[in-house]
Design an enzyme around this catalytic site. Structure first.
Site, mmCIF file in Angstrom:
data_model
loop_
_atom_site.group_PDB
_atom_site.id
_atom_site.type_symbol
_atom_site.label_atom_id
_atom_site.label_comp_id
_atom_site.label_asym_id
_atom_site.label_seq_id
_atom_site.Cartn_x
_atom_site.Cartn_y
_atom_site.Cartn_z
ATOM 1 N N HIS A 19 0.827 -1.211 0.000
ATOM 2 C CA HIS A 19 0.000 0.000 0.000
ATOM 3 C C HIS A 19 0.861 1.261 0.000
ATOM 4 O O HIS A 19 2.059 1.235 0.303
ATOM 5 C CB HIS A 19 -0.917 0.013 1.230
ATOM 6 C CG HIS A 19 -0.151 0.042 2.524
ATOM 7 N ND1 HIS A 19 0.396 1.198 3.049
ATOM 8 C CD2 HIS A 19 0.169 -0.947 3.394
ATOM 9 C CE1 HIS A 19 1.011 0.925 4.186
ATOM 10 N NE2 HIS A 19 0.901 -0.377 4.411
ATOM 11 N N GLU A 92 -1.848 -6.924 7.473
ATOM 12 C CA GLU A 92 -0.551 -6.778 8.127
ATOM 13 C C GLU A 92 -0.564 -7.576 9.423
ATOM 14 O O GLU A 92 -1.632 -7.985 9.912
ATOM 15 C CB GLU A 92 -0.280 -5.289 8.396
ATOM 16 C CG GLU A 92 1.045 -4.964 9.060
ATOM 17 C CD GLU A 92 2.251 -5.393 8.251
ATOM 18 O OE1 GLU A 92 2.576 -6.606 8.331
ATOM 19 O OE2 GLU A 92 2.877 -4.544 7.588
#
Length: 214
Positions: A19, A92
């Site tokens: 990202h 994550e």
């Protein structure tokens, strides 16, 4: 070359995209599973990686369900008129009580756990969270799930996180998970996996050439 023959000779490609930058990335604070938006730099990075990938023919675009990944995936999907499919397995690592903290703050507040982490970074459970080994297991399960959904010649895009990508690369290269600390993934960099004849290989790592195009 006939397009059908070319397709049949082309292996599956899985393009992993980290990202774009967030405010926490910029100041070195742990994010984990928190829902934080891209900052202005991150949106610009997402725009550039979307432009970089606009000529790829994706069979699907997947994303972690965390906002920063979804925003980046949407910037890529805008060029392909495809929906973004969210999968929590690509999140994550869950950093637990380390969320919002810097490394110095973690070392001060959780000295025992942080010392254990420095010794075994891949297997130490973040205080109240999970370990990289645990995250690697769920990320590889998510990867297996999407690979089973697609043709062996498809190209797939997966937008996720630096930690997730490093854990996946360790699995693909058969490296001990502690070795994830020896890699770095830039915001919006590309890491490509190639699946052919039942073998998953690393094609490239941390390709961020598009970062310098503007």
């Amino acid at each position: 070359m006939d397009e059908t023959l070319y397709r049949e000779s082309t292996p599956m490609h899985i393009i992993l995209v980290r990202h774009g930058e967030t405010a926490y990335n910029a100041i070195g604070r742990y994010q984990g599973h928190m829902q934080i938006s891209l900052n202005d730099t991150g949106f610009a990075q997402a725009t550039r990686v979307g432009e970089r990938l606009q000529h790829h023919h994706f069979a699907a675009i997947y994303s972690s369900d965390l906002l920063r990944a979804v925003q980046t995936a949407n910037a890529i999907a805008a060029h392909h008129h495809q929906p973004v499919s969210e999968l929590a397995g690509f999140r994550e690592i869950d950093v637990g009580l380390w969320e919002h903290l810097t490394v110095a703050e973690i070392a001060a507040q959780f000295p025992t756990d942080f010392a254990a982490y420095r010794t075994k970074p891949g297997r130490t459970i973040y205080t109240g969270g999970e370990s990289y080994a645990q995250m690697q297991t769920r990320a590889m399960q998510a990867l297996a799930t999407i690979m089973q959904r697609h043709d062996e010649h498809d190209t797939i895009c997966v937008v996720c996180h630096g930690g997730t990508i490093r854990a996946i690369v360790c699995a693909v290269l058969d490296l001990d998970i502690d070795n994830y600390t020896q890699m770095w993934i830039d915001n919006c960099a590309l890491t490509t996996l190639i699946q052919q004849h039942g073998k998953l290989r690393l094609g490239n790592l941390n390709d961020n050439a598009h970062a310098e195009t503007h």
